[in-house]
Write a protein that holds these residues in place. Sequence first.
Motif, PDB file in Angstrom:
ATOM      1  N   LEU A  33       0.980  -1.250   0.122  1.00 28.04           N
ATOM      2  CA  LEU A  33       0.057  -0.157   0.011  1.00 28.04           C
ATOM      3  C   LEU A  33       0.976   1.342  -0.073  1.00 28.04           C
ATOM      4  O   LEU A  33       0.499   2.243  -0.596  1.00 28.04           O
ATOM      5  N   GLY A  34       2.069   1.364   0.756  1.00 31.28           N
ATOM      6  CA  GLY A  34       2.760   2.267   0.536  1.00 31.28           C
ATOM      7  C   GLY A  34       3.623   2.698  -0.666  1.00 31.28           C
ATOM      8  O   GLY A  34       3.618   3.801  -1.352  1.00 31.28           O
ATOM      9  N   SER A  37       0.633   4.220  -2.780  1.00 35.20           N
ATOM     10  CA  SER A  37       0.529   5.861  -2.429  1.00 35.20           C
ATOM     11  C   SER A  37       1.492   6.396  -2.795  1.00 35.20           C
ATOM     12  O   SER A  37       1.236   7.788  -3.363  1.00 35.20           O
ATOM     13  N   ARG A  38       2.740   5.990  -2.826  1.00 36.41           N
ATOM     14  CA  ARG A  38       4.100   6.831  -3.480  1.00 36.41           C
ATOM     15  C   ARG A  38       3.644   6.891  -4.895  1.00 36.41           C
ATOM     16  O   ARG A  38       3.837   8.153  -5.618  1.00 36.41           O
ATOM     17  N   GLU A  41       0.885   9.651  -5.112  1.00 37.22           N
ATOM     18  CA  GLU A  41       1.325  11.089  -4.968  1.00 37.22           C
ATOM     19  C   GLU A  41       2.135  11.644  -5.909  1.00 37.22           C
ATOM     20  O   GLU A  41       2.491  12.708  -5.995  1.00 37.22           O
ATOM     21  N   PHE A 116      -2.635   2.297   7.285  1.00 35.49           N
ATOM     22  CA  PHE A 116      -2.296   2.944   6.300  1.00 35.49           C
ATOM     23  C   PHE A 116      -3.322   4.383   5.831  1.00 35.49           C
ATOM     24  O   PHE A 116      -2.825   5.374   5.437  1.00 35.49           O
ATOM     25  N   ARG A 120      -2.087   8.089   6.046  1.00 35.72           N
ATOM     26  CA  ARG A 120      -2.478   8.947   4.945  1.00 35.72           C
ATOM     27  C   ARG A 120      -3.191   9.926   5.061  1.00 35.72           C
ATOM     28  O   ARG A 120      -3.077  11.175   4.472  1.00 35.72           O
ATOM     29  N   PRO A 131      -5.633  14.269  -0.403  1.00 38.91           N
ATOM     30  CA  PRO A 131      -4.976  13.181  -1.198  1.00 38.91           C
ATOM     31  C   PRO A 131      -5.503  12.517  -2.328  1.00 38.91           C
ATOM     32  O   PRO A 131      -6.747  12.629  -2.424  1.00 38.91           O
ATOM     33  N   LEU A 134      -7.836   6.674  -4.156  1.00 35.41           N
ATOM     34  CA  LEU A 134      -7.070   5.491  -4.204  1.00 35.41           C
ATOM     35  C   LEU A 134      -7.930   4.745  -5.435  1.00 35.41           C
ATOM     36  O   LEU A 134      -9.280   4.819  -5.478  1.00 35.41           O
ATOM     37  N   THR A 139      -6.930  -1.018  -5.381  1.00 41.33           N
ATOM     38  CA  THR A 139      -6.616  -1.199  -3.967  1.00 41.33           C
ATOM     39  C   THR A 139      -6.911  -2.580  -3.450  1.00 41.33           C
ATOM     40  O   THR A 139      -6.125  -3.287  -2.681  1.00 41.33           O
TER      41      THR A 139
END
Length: 420
Positions: A33-34, A37-38, A41, A116, A120, A131, A134, A139
């Motif tokens: 998940l990280g 997210s990166r 973003e 997460f 976030r 943000p 997702l 996801t």
Amino acid sequence: MLAARLARRGPLSFPAGRVPLFLASGGTCLVLLGVLSRALEQPATAGGATPAVLGCLMPLVATGHLAATLARTDPPPGIRAELGALGAGRGRVAMLIGASSGFLALLGCLPAVALFLYTRGASNGGTDGAPAALPAVGTPTLVALVPLVVAGSAALAARAPATRRGEGSTAPVPVVATAGHPDGAPGAVAGAVGTPPTTPTDRWGEPIPVPGVPAAADRTGGGQSFSAGTALVGTGVALVSLTAPGGPGHPGTGPWELPGVPAGIGPGVVGGWALVLIGTVVAGPGLLALCGRLLLFRRPGVRRMLAGRTLLTDAPYRGRAFGALAAASATVPAALLLVPRPGALTVLGLGVTVFAALSALPVAGGTNRWDRAEDRETLLLLGAPRAMGREIALLRLLVGAPVVLLAAAFVAWLLVLPFG
């Protein structure tokens, strides 16, 4: 009675031995998940996320290896035999173990998803921009990847036939005639018939030499596994040296370059690294047998002899987990040397990889674990002090830990050698 035993410990229960799988699944899900997210973003660098994707494979593979190791030992052989007597074949038992392992991994992923989402939202709470949303399909698919890998690994491992200590040889074993046997005198070899389930063993669990039966080293394959692992490691190092930047086989810029890798690492380098790590795992039984030989060197005492014999007996069973721990430990210094400034995801991925490999070592060995419990009871019946078992375990740890660290340092040096 079977229902009571399954309620205490079985494929549908939550024993304490499966807590590492719960934690490793959550950590792996958090890493995935990280990375997602990166990529959301920083869309400008999404095409260069190859190192992050490759870094996600290590904790995922380590978690699958832990699930497979647990599936070989839980439930115990007695419960498996009772399930078979009730009509549950190997396939049904494998499906039960795979489903329970996947459900446990899913339970471990739920706290990771909650953490997460919380972090976030907290990281973007003080900014004006919201943000990035997702993906609605990507996801859940990414979260479901960990339970699917865990369930598949556990089911495949549980379906494989289990072997007890002294088994594993498929060659015909001569039948020894007893007194009054029509085939000959007492102790005479009557000839090879079939493949009996066990072979004669001495008090240490090692096979008693019988004419016509292969030696213990030939059956266990410790030397052969070490040779095969060394060959794989050498092939991987050669492939990395040829395809590394500046090497004679480096294809240069173009489609062979992996995006986002500053050093210009291509698929050949990644394939060479995979061969080196796989070779380390394959050579694990030989490394564990080396630990046993070190304990038996130069007239060992009772404790050293018992510890060394135990390691030699466990080498065919726990050797792969021992090699996996050395390979996972080698990725830590190699990643820290190749990545100039490792981030939180890199540290978390390496930590999950080492944790899963370390957790798999104590539970490795299949049904041989239950034979070890019988050995401890035999020592107590013979009048041995209770502290002797702890002293033997400490000796195994004192010899095994330096061997793992030295092997990990050597493998890490081989991984980064072509890059100076």
